[in-house]
Motif scaffolding. Structure first.
Motif, mmCIF file in Angstrom:
data_model
loop_
_atom_site.group_PDB
_atom_site.id
_atom_site.type_symbol
_atom_site.label_atom_id
_atom_site.label_comp_id
_atom_site.label_asym_id
_atom_site.label_seq_id
_atom_site.Cartn_x
_atom_site.Cartn_y
_atom_site.Cartn_z
ATOM 1 N N MET A 1 16.876 -20.810 10.474
ATOM 2 C CA MET A 1 16.332 -20.638 11.830
ATOM 3 C C MET A 1 15.006 -19.869 11.781
ATOM 4 S SD MET A 1 16.705 -21.186 15.090
ATOM 5 C CE MET A 1 16.325 -20.543 16.717
ATOM 6 N N ALA A 2 14.942 -18.837 10.946
ATOM 7 C CA ALA A 2 13.725 -18.021 10.869
ATOM 8 C C ALA A 2 12.548 -18.840 10.344
ATOM 9 C CB ALA A 2 13.964 -16.801 9.974
ATOM 10 N N GLU A 3 12.808 -19.686 9.342
ATOM 11 C CA GLU A 3 11.730 -20.509 8.791
ATOM 12 C C GLU A 3 11.229 -21.513 9.815
ATOM 13 O OE1 GLU A 3 10.773 -23.328 4.892
ATOM 14 O OE2 GLU A 3 12.837 -22.738 5.350
ATOM 15 N N VAL A 4 12.135 -22.117 10.543
ATOM 16 C CA VAL A 4 11.761 -23.087 11.572
ATOM 17 C C VAL A 4 10.937 -22.412 12.668
ATOM 18 C CG1 VAL A 4 12.681 -24.572 13.400
ATOM 19 C CG2 VAL A 4 13.690 -24.638 11.112
ATOM 20 N N ASP A 5 11.365 -21.242 13.094
ATOM 21 C CA ASP A 5 10.614 -20.508 14.114
ATOM 22 C C ASP A 5 9.221 -20.135 13.612
ATOM 23 O OD1 ASP A 5 12.671 -20.650 15.934
ATOM 24 O OD2 ASP A 5 13.482 -18.668 15.465
ATOM 25 N N ARG A 6 9.140 -19.765 12.349
ATOM 26 C CA ARG A 6 7.831 -19.403 11.783
ATOM 27 C C ARG A 6 6.889 -20.601 11.783
ATOM 28 N NH1 ARG A 6 5.566 -20.360 7.213
ATOM 29 N NH2 ARG A 6 7.488 -21.108 6.198
ATOM 30 N N LEU A 7 7.412 -21.765 11.408
ATOM 31 C CA LEU A 7 6.596 -22.980 11.409
ATOM 32 C C LEU A 7 6.167 -23.349 12.822
ATOM 33 C CD1 LEU A 7 8.621 -25.073 8.816
ATOM 34 C CD2 LEU A 7 6.285 -24.215 8.518
ATOM 35 N N ALA A 8 7.064 -23.178 13.773
ATOM 36 C CA ALA A 8 6.731 -23.470 15.171
ATOM 37 C C ALA A 8 5.635 -22.538 15.671
ATOM 38 C CB ALA A 8 7.974 -23.349 16.044
ATOM 39 N N ASP A 9 5.742 -21.249 15.330
ATOM 40 C CA ASP A 9 4.762 -20.259 15.783
ATOM 41 C C ASP A 9 3.392 -20.491 15.156
ATOM 42 O OD1 ASP A 9 6.698 -19.059 17.318
ATOM 43 O OD2 ASP A 9 7.156 -17.490 15.854
ATOM 44 N N SER A 10 3.355 -21.079 13.964
ATOM 45 C CA SER A 10 2.085 -21.275 13.274
ATOM 46 C C SER A 10 1.319 -22.489 13.788
ATOM 47 C CB SER A 10 2.326 -21.442 11.768
ATOM 48 O OG SER A 10 2.970 -22.672 11.479
ATOM 49 N N ALA A 11 2.002 -23.399 14.496
ATOM 50 C CA ALA A 11 1.357 -24.610 15.017
ATOM 51 C C ALA A 11 0.801 -24.341 16.411
ATOM 52 C CB ALA A 11 2.354 -25.762 15.067
ATOM 53 N N GLN A 12 -0.352 -24.901 16.698
ATOM 54 C CA GLN A 12 -1.020 -24.638 17.972
ATOM 55 C C GLN A 12 -0.161 -25.005 19.171
ATOM 56 O OE1 GLN A 12 -4.827 -26.631 18.382
ATOM 57 N NE2 GLN A 12 -5.448 -25.338 20.073
ATOM 58 N N TYR A 13 0.600 -26.105 19.049
ATOM 59 C CA TYR A 13 1.434 -26.543 20.169
ATOM 60 C C TYR A 13 2.923 -26.446 19.844
ATOM 61 C CZ TYR A 13 -3.016 -28.160 21.934
ATOM 62 O OH TYR A 13 -4.329 -28.208 22.363
ATOM 63 N N GLY A 14 3.253 -25.636 18.853
ATOM 64 C CA GLY A 14 4.659 -25.348 18.584
ATOM 65 C C GLY A 14 5.373 -26.429 17.794
ATOM 66 N N TRP A 15 6.681 -26.431 17.911
ATOM 67 C CA TRP A 15 7.541 -27.391 17.217
ATOM 68 C C TRP A 15 7.454 -28.731 17.923
ATOM 69 C CZ3 TRP A 15 9.840 -26.903 12.609
ATOM 70 C CH2 TRP A 15 10.867 -27.793 12.267
ATOM 71 N N GLY A 16 7.482 -29.837 17.180
ATOM 72 C CA GLY A 16 7.256 -31.160 17.756
ATOM 73 C C GLY A 16 8.481 -31.821 18.346
ATOM 74 N N HIS A 17 9.416 -32.269 17.485
ATOM 75 C CA HIS A 17 10.588 -33.011 17.931
ATOM 76 C C HIS A 17 11.806 -32.093 18.071
ATOM 77 C CE1 HIS A 17 8.520 -36.440 15.558
ATOM 78 N NE2 HIS A 17 8.164 -36.498 16.829
#
Length: 255
Positions: A1-17
């Motif tokens: 969960m932490a890794e997924v949240d980190r990837l979402a936070d690093s993207a300009q528009y967040g998590w995609g799907h």
């Protein structure tokens, strides 16, 4: 969960799907629209239920929901393509978490994929949510045509105008990332001019459509002005001078 949240936070528009990881579900900007797209293709019989042994590409993969779906359906290799590093990182992580080793991430523009994928080697390309983002839709379609085998298949999801009487593309002013919003007829015309047989185009809601296109064996009719290198740019057929063939936007365009 932490890794997924980190990837979402690093993207300009967040998590995609929106993805169900089992212990938790990660909501995405695009929700489960990718599953609706796949369901439409299934319902209409527009792609094989089994992709066993096929070489496919998910161009504009974002988080990779459709990349993993195609891998699950038996594709020999799934090229997951995106030009945004943060988006591709989400797909790469998703493939690792689900143990999908047939997904091969590629960080590249749609226009330059021949640098990464052998021309004439793909059985199927999924171009979902990409065409209207391209500054040059014609060249983008030709780039896809070059990668497909003679019996290959291009599946397009696009924003569009449900109009098959007029061939035009609204300038999208980059609203929601759109440069263009083509009519159904415009999409058919562009595919035919870029080396495909007249595609099937269906609108599944007022502003979005799916198209199914297969390559034509004939060379494209006109090459001049395209941002592409050709050995011969002479016209393959005479250019019409009859302006009645034009199908411009109506004075009162569809709403």
């Amino acid at each position: 969960m932490a890794e997924v949240d980190r990837l979402a936070d690093s993207a300009q528009y967040g998590w995609g799907h929106t993805i169900d990881f089992g212990p938790f579900q990660k909501e995405g900007l695009l929700g489960k629209s990718y599953l609706k797209l796949a369901g439409g293709l299934d319902e209409w019989g527009w792609w094989p239920a089994s992709l066993d042994g096929m070489r496919v590409a998910d161009v504009g993969c974002f988080t990779g929901g459709l990349s993993l779906l195609m891998a699950h359906r038996g594709a020999e290799v799934v090229y997951a393509v995106d030009e945004i590093p943060e988006h591709l990182a989400q797909c790469t992580t998703l493939a690792r978490i689900f143990g999908t080793d047939t997904v091969r991430p590629i960080l590249q523009s749609a226009f330059r994929l021949r640098e990464n994928i052998q021309p004439g080697s793909l059985d199927l390309i999924l171009l979902s949510g990409v065409l209207y983002h391209l500054s040059d839709m014609l060249v983008g379609l030709y780039a896809m045509r070059e990668l497909l085998t003679a019996g290959g298949l291009l599946l397009i999801q696009s924003s569009g105008v449900d109009d098959f009487a007029h061939s035009y593309a609204n300038f999208g002013r980059f609203c929601a990332g759109r440069w263009w919003q083509p009519t159904g007829l415009c999409l058919q015309d562009m595919c035919e001019f870029m080396g495909f047989k007249k595609p099937d185009v269906r609108f599944y809601d007022p502003n979005n459509c799916l198209a199914r296109a297969v390559p034509d064996e004939a060379e494209i009719p006109f090459k001049r002005g395209l941002n592409w290198t050709f050995g011969d740019i002479h016209d393959a057929r005479p250019r019409s001078l009859d302006s009645s063939m034009l199908a411009p936007a109506p004075l009162d365009p569809p709403r």
